[in-house]
Every structure is written in C-alpha cells, then in structure tokens.
Design an enzyme around this catalytic site. Structure first.
Site, PDB file in Angstrom:
ATOM      1  N   CYS A  28       0.866  -1.179   0.000  1.00  0.00           N
ATOM      2  CA  CYS A  28       0.000   0.000   0.000  1.00  0.00           C
ATOM      3  C   CYS A  28       0.900   1.225   0.000  1.00  0.00           C
ATOM      4  CB  CYS A  28      -0.916  -0.003   1.215  1.00  0.00           C
ATOM      5  SG  CYS A  28      -1.899   1.506   1.402  1.00  0.00           S
ATOM      6  N   ASN A  40       0.521  -6.102  -5.775  1.00  0.00           N
ATOM      7  CA  ASN A  40      -0.891  -6.434  -5.640  1.00  0.00           C
ATOM      8  C   ASN A  40      -1.559  -6.154  -6.983  1.00  0.00           C
ATOM      9  OD1 ASN A  40      -0.601  -3.657  -5.505  1.00  0.00           O
ATOM     10  ND2 ASN A  40      -1.976  -3.362  -3.789  1.00  0.00           N
ATOM     11  N   HIS A  57      -3.925  -4.883 -10.066  1.00  0.00           N
ATOM     12  CA  HIS A  57      -4.668  -3.680 -10.446  1.00  0.00           C
ATOM     13  C   HIS A  57      -5.262  -3.845 -11.834  1.00  0.00           C
ATOM     14  CE1 HIS A  57      -3.312  -1.141  -7.080  1.00  0.00           C
ATOM     15  NE2 HIS A  57      -2.220  -1.886  -7.157  1.00  0.00           N
ATOM     16  N   GLU A  59     -10.913  -0.126  -4.150  1.00  0.00           N
ATOM     17  CA  GLU A  59      -9.860  -0.984  -3.627  1.00  0.00           C
ATOM     18  C   GLU A  59     -10.389  -2.343  -3.221  1.00  0.00           C
ATOM     19  OE1 GLU A  59      -6.543   0.166  -1.250  1.00  0.00           O
ATOM     20  OE2 GLU A  59      -7.174   2.267  -1.267  1.00  0.00           O
ATOM     21  N   ARG A  60      -9.624  -3.344  -3.543  1.00  0.00           N
ATOM     22  CA  ARG A  60      -9.932  -4.719  -3.137  1.00  0.00           C
ATOM     23  C   ARG A  60      -9.991  -4.795  -1.613  1.00  0.00           C
ATOM     24  NH1 ARG A  60      -5.510  -9.438  -4.209  1.00  0.00           N
ATOM     25  NH2 ARG A  60      -4.318  -7.920  -3.018  1.00  0.00           N
ATOM     26  N   CYS A 105      -4.998   5.766  -3.383  1.00  0.00           N
ATOM     27  CA  CYS A 105      -4.350   4.452  -3.468  1.00  0.00           C
ATOM     28  C   CYS A 105      -3.021   4.645  -4.182  1.00  0.00           C
ATOM     29  CB  CYS A 105      -5.229   3.455  -4.209  1.00  0.00           C
ATOM     30  SG  CYS A 105      -4.470   1.836  -4.435  1.00  0.00           S
ATOM     31  N   GLY A 144      -2.175   1.959  -6.769  1.00  0.00           N
ATOM     32  CA  GLY A 144      -3.051   2.170  -7.917  1.00  0.00           C
ATOM     33  C   GLY A 144      -2.607   3.331  -8.782  1.00  0.00           C
TER      34      GLY A 144
END
Length: 282
Positions: free
Chosen positions: A78, A161, A163, A212-213, A221, A224
């Site tokens: 993050c 992660n 996207h 966001e997941r 984010c 992101g």
C-alpha cells in the site's frame, strides 16, 4: 477491559491505524481480527487499513510491517500506507535513517523522508506478466472484459498487488461506484483486483478514482496511482512523470527510469500526516 495505544495517520485521505507490535500483543487477538475491530467506522477508530511495525524482523531489512485491509484481509503493498508508516517509524526512532528498507509481502520497499516533509517511496518495478498479476489472459494490456452488461478495455498491472486500470472520458467517481464492485471480483482476476478509473487530462496530469480490493472506494491508493501511470506510459497517453489527482489530494508518480524493455523502478511522492494518537478500549 483492555486498552491499547493507537495512532491514526492519513495520506491524501487514505487513512490507517498504526499499532506498535508490543501493544498488539496485549490484545490476544489475531491481527486480522484486530484490524476489523479498529478499522470499523462505526464501532472502531475507523480506517482503510491497519499497520503494525515489525520491529522483530530477522534483519534482512531495516524494518518490516504487517498490513491489513479494513475487512481483515492482508494486502501485499500500500503506497499511501507506506508513506505514513515511514514517517511514523522514523519519528518513533524505530529506524534512524532517512532512506531505509522495509520487508513487505510485495518484496523489499525503500521509502525516503524528504526535507519538505513529504515521503518518496521506491515502489519497485511494475509487473506485467499475466501469471504474476494474476490475470487470466495471455496479454495484460488492452484486454476486453464484460461487467454489468458493458464492455471495458482493461490494463492489468501488479505493484505487488493486482490492479485493473481503465482509461475513460467519463466521471471517474461515478464509474468506480457503479462498476468497481463488479470488476473487483471479475473471473479474469482469480485473486480479485483493485480497480482504477483514470481520466487523462494532459501528458503530465490525470484524474483518478479507485475501488480498492477489500475496502471499496477510498480517497487514495498509491499502488493504484503507480499502476495507472505505468499503464498510461505503455499506452503512450502520458509522460513518465505525472501528477495524479486522487479524491483526497494529489501525488506525483515518477517512472523516469523507464526506457522500454524490462520495467524499471517507479516512485511515489506525496504527503503523510498525523490525525491523532489515543488509547483505544477493546
């Protein structure tokens, strides 16, 4: 009744509860359960995620972290959380360097505290291999999927992660609100995905909204923003250094190292601010 000390921080409105490891141990809870309690916006402190500095890591890096989403799920990385974490651990004296290494589930991340108070984070290299994202298509760019009865052109990118970046001329918030939940759990993303809707304003600026997941729509984010700029560069929509306007403020994403071929490091630059510190009663 159990009291623990917590600190609330935010980066462009993406907010986090930070709990020292020794405070966490007082709770007797699994980290995921503590995250759900603290992050609840009605019965807890309210946050998009919970961070616990790993001051007992094995020395491979200067420090590590445990990061959990609002729903108790883990997240590999993050960017906004990392900026808050970096400021917090240096202010607490857990790390005595302006540039240091952090062990995360996405690998080793290197933040830097800048003289103006902002934090610059080396977010490592974007990942475009479909199997590593993961994404169920041979190619990750400009793929067609159907969600909510509508066809979307998507760009799948991993920043540690997953996207899904979608460029649009429509209002990015409206798009995220309507289609974000559907695309987050789309069958093409076996581990679910963060969903970014991006409106390019110029070669150096873009508007952005993310679903966001594990969180839903958030004000910011960082991973992101980086994934979106990487996708924009590969689609020749922007330059390599872009101001990204998030719902909660602006960050700068700098992929100037990119020269084609294998991807190079991408950097996220932006603020990290304290909200408050308090005793929380469990």
């Amino acid at each position: 009744m159990n009291r623990i000390k917590i600190t609330k921080m935010q980066g462009c409105g993406n907010d986090f509860v930070i709990v020292d490891f020794d405070e966490y141990k007082k709770t007797g809870l699994e980290m995921s359960e503590l995250a759900k309690k603290l992050c609840d916006r009605h019965f807890g402190a309210g946050a998009d995620g919970m961070i616990i500095p790993d001051t007992h890591n094995n020395g491979e890096t200067d420090i590590g972290w445990f990061f959990f989403n609002q729903d108790g799920s883990t997240a590999q990385m993050c960017g906004n959380g990392m900026r808050c974490f970096a400021k917090y651990v240096t202010d607490k004296g857990f790390v005595n360097k302006k540039t240091f290494s952090v062990k995360t589930l996405a690998g080793i991340i290197k933040p830097e505290i800048l003289d103006n108070g902002n934090v610059k984070v080396n977010m490592s290299s974007p990942i475009f291999e479909s199997e590593k994202i993961p994404f169920k298509a041979k190619n990750n760019l400009n793929q067609k999927i159907i969600a909510g009865g509508r066809e979307f052109t998507v760009n799948a990118v991993s920043m540690g992660n997953p996207h899904c970046v979608i460029f649009t001329d429509e209002d990015v918030y409206t798009m995220a609100e309507e289609f974000g939940p559907l695309i987050e759990s789309h069958e093409m993303f076996p581990e679910k995905t963060n969903v970014e809707f991006v409106k390019v304003l110029s070669r150096q600026e873009a508007n952005f909204c993310v679903y966001e997941r594990g969180c839903g729509i958030t004000l910011a984010c960082g991973t992101g923003a980086c994934a979106s700029v990487a996708a924009a560069v590969l689609n020749n929509l922007t330059d390599c250094k872009v101001k990204v306007n998030l719902l909660g403020g602006a960050v700068t994403v700098d992929w100037s190292e990119y020269t084609g071929g294998d991807s190079q490091n991408i950097f996220l630059i932006g603020p990290a601010d304290y909200s408050y510190s308090a005793d929380f009663v469990l």
